[in-house]
Scaffold this motif. Structure first.
Motif: not given
Length: 302
Positions: A108-109, A111-113, A115-116
């Motif tokens: 999840s951590k 994925i955040s990076v 997606r940016k």
């Protein structure tokens, strides 16, 4: 619409005169080559190859398809050569299979990076600790943790995964700290049901394998986080990957013991059907995973 990948596989089989040789050339499985050819034949409603035990040859329809396929792929190559530099956005849906605990704690951590950097890529992430069939279930890539067995899939190591034997400090004070695996209490083993200790010469893992098969641990679960919570509560001891136990070890809720018998690290892998036909969305996902976690993953900082 006929996919370009199907035509590439078709031409490779036609050129090599063999499904097996084409699979080797394309660095993909025989199963996937056969599947692609079957899809193309179904789409065209024509048999493209005569198949015998010794030989694969083109049918009349196959010869016509070969001529058209070559022209189509040449046109595609010309198009990519002229406009490839203008294509700066990677798009599409990426179908991913991943383990449950690793994903909730760490993916999840990432994925955040990710997606940016790649906002146009849609992510369909299915969490499951069982070993999925990447090809049959339609995944572009699967994340797997362990020692990979021989497979027709391509695998890339993303990061090492350390396995440690741990328990709460209170448990060790109350029950004593073993100095040898034979001193472990079988009734206190918290067993992860997806663990496989086959083909290992590690004394600790072999001891735990014997306990799980012959002496029946009191608590068995298919979820490592549940077992870790039980260990923190003083219910017993368990072998845990540090990507799950790292936080509890940093806080002092769990303590490593029998380090001299610690098994060799396993690893986090990205597996996918083939290398040469790897799409841009899969390639950047795997590259970013490797950069994010790497050879010294942050979960080992305790």
């Amino acid at each position: 619409m006929i996919k370009i990948e199907l035509l590439k596989v078709f031409l490779s089989v036609a050129d090599e005169g063999s499904f097996t040789k084409a699979a080797e050339k394309l660095e993909m499985s025989n199963q996937l080559v056969s599947k692609y050819i079957s899809q193309l034949e179904t789409h065209l409603n024509a048999r493209l190859f005569n198949r015998t035990t010794r030989k694969v040859s083109l049918t009349e329809a196959g010869e016509k398809c070969r001529q058209h396929a070559k022209q189509i792929l040449e046109n595609v190559d010309n198009l990519e050569a002229q406009f490839g530099e203008l294509q700066t956005t990677i798009t599409g849906t990426l179908n991913i299979s991943a383990p449950v605990s690793f994903s909730t704690l760490h993916l999840s951590k990432f994925i955040s990076v990710f997606r940016k950097k790649y906002p146009e890529i849609e992510l369909n992430i299915q969490l499951n600790d069982r070993k999925v069939d990447v090809i049959e279930e339609g995944f572009d890539v699967a994340l797997r943790i362990g020692q990979l067995q021989s497979s027709s899939l391509v695998a890339k190591k993303i990061a090492p995964v350390r396995l440690v034997l741990c328990a709460s400090p209170e448990y060790l004070i109350h029950n004593g700290t073993p100095s040898h695996p034979r001193e472990l209490n079988p009734k206190h083993f918290l067993h992860y049901s997806y663990s496989s200790y086959d083909k290992t010469d590690n004394l600790l893992l072999n001891t735990l394998k014997s306990i799980s098969q012959n002496k029946h641990p009191t608590i068995i679960s298919n979820n490592g986080e549940l077992l870790m919570a039980a260990a923190i509560a003083g219910e017993g001891y368990l072998v845990q990957p540090t990507f799950i136990a790292g936080h509890a070890l940093r806080k002092g809720d769990l303590q490593i013991f029998l380090e001299d018998y610690e098994p060799e690290p396993i690893a986090l892998y990205a597996v996918y059907p083939h290398r040469k036909l790897l799409s841009s969305k899969v390639r950047v996902f795997i590259d970013e995973l490797s950069e994010f976690f790497g050879e010294k993953p942050y979960w080992d900082e305790f």
